[in-house]
Scaffold this active site. Structure first.
Site, PDB file in Angstrom:
ATOM      1  N   GLY A  12       0.749  -1.248   0.066  1.00 14.27           N
ATOM      2  CA  GLY A  12      -0.003   0.107  -0.037  1.00 14.27           C
ATOM      3  C   GLY A  12       1.010   1.181   0.066  1.00 14.27           C
ATOM      4  N   ARG A  15      -0.153   5.543  -1.236  1.00 14.89           N
ATOM      5  CA  ARG A  15      -0.945   6.624  -0.789  1.00 14.89           C
ATOM      6  C   ARG A  15      -0.651   6.501   0.749  1.00 14.89           C
ATOM      7  NH1 ARG A  15      -6.269   6.562  -0.498  1.00 14.89           N
ATOM      8  NH2 ARG A  15      -6.526   4.480  -0.992  1.00 14.89           N
ATOM      9  N   ASN A  90       1.741  -2.672   5.376  1.00  8.44           N
ATOM     10  CA  ASN A  90       0.999  -1.371   5.682  1.00  8.44           C
ATOM     11  C   ASN A  90      -0.289  -1.449   5.113  1.00  8.44           C
ATOM     12  OD1 ASN A  90       0.745   1.831   5.998  1.00  8.44           O
ATOM     13  ND2 ASN A  90       0.493   1.119   3.723  1.00  8.44           N
ATOM     14  N   TYR A 156     -12.366  -3.606  12.657  1.00 11.49           N
ATOM     15  CA  TYR A 156     -11.062  -3.096  12.504  1.00 11.49           C
ATOM     16  C   TYR A 156     -10.212  -3.590  13.715  1.00 11.49           C
ATOM     17  CZ  TYR A 156      -7.475   0.752  11.465  1.00 11.49           C
ATOM     18  OH  TYR A 156      -6.462   1.294  11.203  1.00 11.49           O
ATOM     19  N   LYS A 160      -6.697  -5.871  13.410  1.00  9.30           N
ATOM     20  CA  LYS A 160      -5.565  -5.372  13.996  1.00  9.30           C
ATOM     21  C   LYS A 160      -5.000  -6.419  15.204  1.00  9.30           C
ATOM     22  CE  LYS A 160      -4.637  -1.732  11.377  1.00  9.30           C
ATOM     23  NZ  LYS A 160      -3.681  -2.070  10.311  1.00  9.30           N
TER      24      LYS A 160
HETATM   25  P1  NDP Z   1      -5.340   5.042   2.971  1.00  9.96           P
HETATM   26  O1  NDP Z   1      -6.378   4.721   2.599  1.00  9.96           O
HETATM   27  O2  NDP Z   1      -4.741   6.383   2.984  1.00  9.96           O
HETATM   28  O3  NDP Z   1      -4.277   3.997   1.857  1.00  9.96           O
HETATM   29  C1  NDP Z   1      -4.223   2.729   2.124  1.00  9.96           C
HETATM   30  C2  NDP Z   1      -3.328   2.093   1.168  1.00  9.96           C
HETATM   31  O4  NDP Z   1      -3.553   0.520   1.375  1.00  9.96           O
HETATM   32  C3  NDP Z   1      -3.617   2.449  -0.198  1.00  9.96           C
HETATM   33  O5  NDP Z   1      -2.111   2.428  -1.079  1.00  9.96           O
HETATM   34  C4  NDP Z   1      -4.384   1.225  -0.793  1.00  9.96           C
HETATM   35  O6  NDP Z   1      -4.182   1.026  -2.329  1.00  9.96           O
HETATM   36  C5  NDP Z   1      -3.781   0.070  -0.142  1.00  9.96           C
HETATM   37  N1  NDP Z   1      -4.564  -1.079   0.012  1.00  9.96           N
HETATM   38  C6  NDP Z   1      -5.750  -1.128   0.702  1.00  9.96           C
HETATM   39  N2  NDP Z   1      -6.299  -2.342   0.503  1.00  9.96           N
HETATM   40  C7  NDP Z   1      -5.580  -3.102  -0.385  1.00  9.96           C
HETATM   41  C8  NDP Z   1      -5.621  -4.390  -0.976  1.00  9.96           C
HETATM   42  N3  NDP Z   1      -6.741  -5.323  -0.570  1.00  9.96           N
HETATM   43  N4  NDP Z   1      -4.473  -4.669  -1.584  1.00  9.96           N
HETATM   44  C9  NDP Z   1      -3.675  -3.842  -1.987  1.00  9.96           C
HETATM   45  N5  NDP Z   1      -3.545  -2.791  -1.440  1.00  9.96           N
HETATM   46  C10 NDP Z   1      -4.671  -2.039  -0.447  1.00  9.96           C
HETATM   47  O7  NDP Z   1      -4.893   4.508   4.592  1.00  9.96           O
HETATM   48  P2  NDP Z   1      -3.473   4.808   5.305  1.00  9.96           P
HETATM   49  O8  NDP Z   1      -2.229   5.416   4.654  1.00  9.96           O
HETATM   50  O9  NDP Z   1      -4.073   5.897   6.446  1.00  9.96           O
HETATM   51  O10 NDP Z   1      -3.518   3.387   6.323  1.00  9.96           O
HETATM   52  C11 NDP Z   1      -2.317   2.516   6.068  1.00  9.96           C
HETATM   53  C12 NDP Z   1      -2.352   1.662   7.141  1.00  9.96           C
HETATM   54  O11 NDP Z   1      -2.249   2.220   8.416  1.00  9.96           O
HETATM   55  C13 NDP Z   1      -3.735   0.809   7.354  1.00  9.96           C
HETATM   56  O12 NDP Z   1      -3.084  -0.583   7.742  1.00  9.96           O
HETATM   57  C14 NDP Z   1      -4.236   1.434   8.504  1.00  9.96           C
HETATM   58  O13 NDP Z   1      -4.996   0.612   8.971  1.00  9.96           O
HETATM   59  C15 NDP Z   1      -3.142   1.916   9.428  1.00  9.96           C
HETATM   60  N6  NDP Z   1      -3.507   2.875  10.379  1.00  9.96           N
HETATM   61  C16 NDP Z   1      -3.849   4.099   9.997  1.00  9.96           C
HETATM   62  C17 NDP Z   1      -4.532   5.170  10.693  1.00  9.96           C
HETATM   63  C18 NDP Z   1      -4.824   6.172  10.291  1.00  9.96           C
HETATM   64  O14 NDP Z   1      -5.528   7.132  11.135  1.00  9.96           O
HETATM   65  N7  NDP Z   1      -4.814   6.739   9.058  1.00  9.96           N
HETATM   66  C19 NDP Z   1      -4.113   4.724  12.073  1.00  9.96           C
HETATM   67  C20 NDP Z   1      -3.514   3.770  12.492  1.00  9.96           C
HETATM   68  C21 NDP Z   1      -3.199   2.712  11.544  1.00  9.96           C
HETATM   69  P3  NDP Z   1      -4.875   2.001  -3.403  1.00  9.96           P
HETATM   70  O15 NDP Z   1      -4.196   3.236  -3.419  1.00  9.96           O
HETATM   71  O16 NDP Z   1      -4.745   1.249  -4.698  1.00  9.96           O
HETATM   72  O17 NDP Z   1      -6.285   2.077  -2.763  1.00  9.96           O
END
Ligand code: NDP
Length: 258
Positions: A12, A15, A90, A156, A160
């Site tokens: 991931g 983004r 991630n 969620y 996690k």
């Molecule tokens: P975003 O929604 O900004 O980005 C998510 C990323 O994960 C994207 O690049 C997306 O790909 C990719 N992704 C999601 N599902 C899949 C899949 N099935 N296969 C491949 N790629 C996938 O989320 P965040 O950056 O905020 O989150 C990243 C991590 O951090 C997650 O695990 C989240 O649970 C964790 N987290 C986030 C927090 C927050 O407040 N933001 C807090 C604590 C943990 P694409 O761009 O192609 O959609």
């Protein structure tokens, strides 16, 4: 540079937090492969930025829930970098903020499939490669959610929690192979997902509640990225099997506790 000569995968990485991590690892000297699910343009932009720093990089369309696609993506690293010694798991999704009573079975499965099986597929594909190095690192991006268990976080928090348990087992199993496995449990991070979590939980926009957060701000992708660089560097080499809370000292910040 702390990570010169290292070869990394950031799932991931196109983004949000993953993007921040991919860029920071490259800035610290690592070659970086990223995968994406849908947003090809964002992933390509990250690859261009990394190549602009003089590192090697590639992106691949690879849904983390598809074990065959994960195998193919990880195999691509052999050809591109000749090795793999750092995996950042991630990629993740938010759930919809429903009570457990109202959560459909399909939603529970969707979230667990992404966070638990997504990481599991990458662990299985990466482990034979990671074990070849004197030192390797796995960093898992988790959340304060499974520790604070706020209402509306059922799928969620469960997903996690499973992810963290799996990473802790991995840390014990793989230490003899020189592997360090650590978990970063972040509070709200300013990304698309973070904004959705705030909306689900507080019914408001992040901008309107951020003054109640520790230090008056949300965690940034760069905060997570800096910790990843430290953990994977020589300075982090005696740290393994830990959950490190990156939450400004306040658990889940302004989220409702029920
Ligand atoms: P975003 O929604 O900004 O980005 C998510 C990323 O994960 C994207 O690049 C997306 O790909 C990719 N992704 C999601 N599902 C899949 C899949 N099935 N296969 C491949 N790629 C996938 O989320 P965040 O950056 O905020 O989150 C990243 C991590 O951090 C997650 O695990 C989240 O649970 C964790 N987290 C986030 C927090 C927050 O407040 N933001 C807090 C604590 C943990 P694409 O761009 O192609 O959609």
């Amino acid at each position: 540079m702390e990570l010169a000569g290292r070869a990394a995968i950031v799932t991931g990485g196109g983004r949000g937090i993953g993007r921040g991590i991919a860029l920071a690892l490259a800035e610290a000297g690592a070659d970086v492969a990223i995968n994406y699910r849908r947003d090809e343009a964002a992933a390509k932009e990250v690859v261009e930025q990394i190549e602009g720093m003089g590192r090697r990089a590639f992106s691949a369309q690879c849904d983390v829930t598809d074990a065959d696609a994960v195998d193919a993506m990880v195999a691509g690293v052999d050809a591109a970098f000749g090795k793999l010694d750092l995996l950042v798991s991630n990629a993740g999704i938010a759930s919809r903020g429903q009570l457990l009573a109202d959560t459909e079975v399909s939603e529970m499965r969707r979230v667990i499939d992404t966070h638990v099986f997504g990481a599991f597929h990458f662990f299985q594909a990466a482990l034979p490669r990671l074990r070849k190095n004197d030192r390797s690192d796995v960093i898992v991006i988790s959340s304060v959610s499974p520790h604070r268990t706020p209402p509306g976080h059922g799928p969620y928090a469960v997903a996690k929690a499973g992810l963290e348990a799996m990473a802790k087992v991995l840390a014990k199993e793989e230490r003899r192979h020189g592997m360090r496995v650590n978990i970063i449990a972040a509070g709200v991070v300013e990304t698309d997902l973070g904004r959705r979590l705030v909306k689900f939980n507080l019914g408001d926009e992040l901008e309107n509640v951020v003054s109640q957060f520790p230090f008056g701000r949300a965690c940034q992708p760069e905060d997570v990225a800096n910790l990843c660089v430290f953990l994977a560097s020589d300075k982090g080499s005696y740290i393994t099997g830990h959950t490190i809370f990156l939450d400004g000292g306040d658990g889940i910040g302004a989220m409702k506790q029920g």
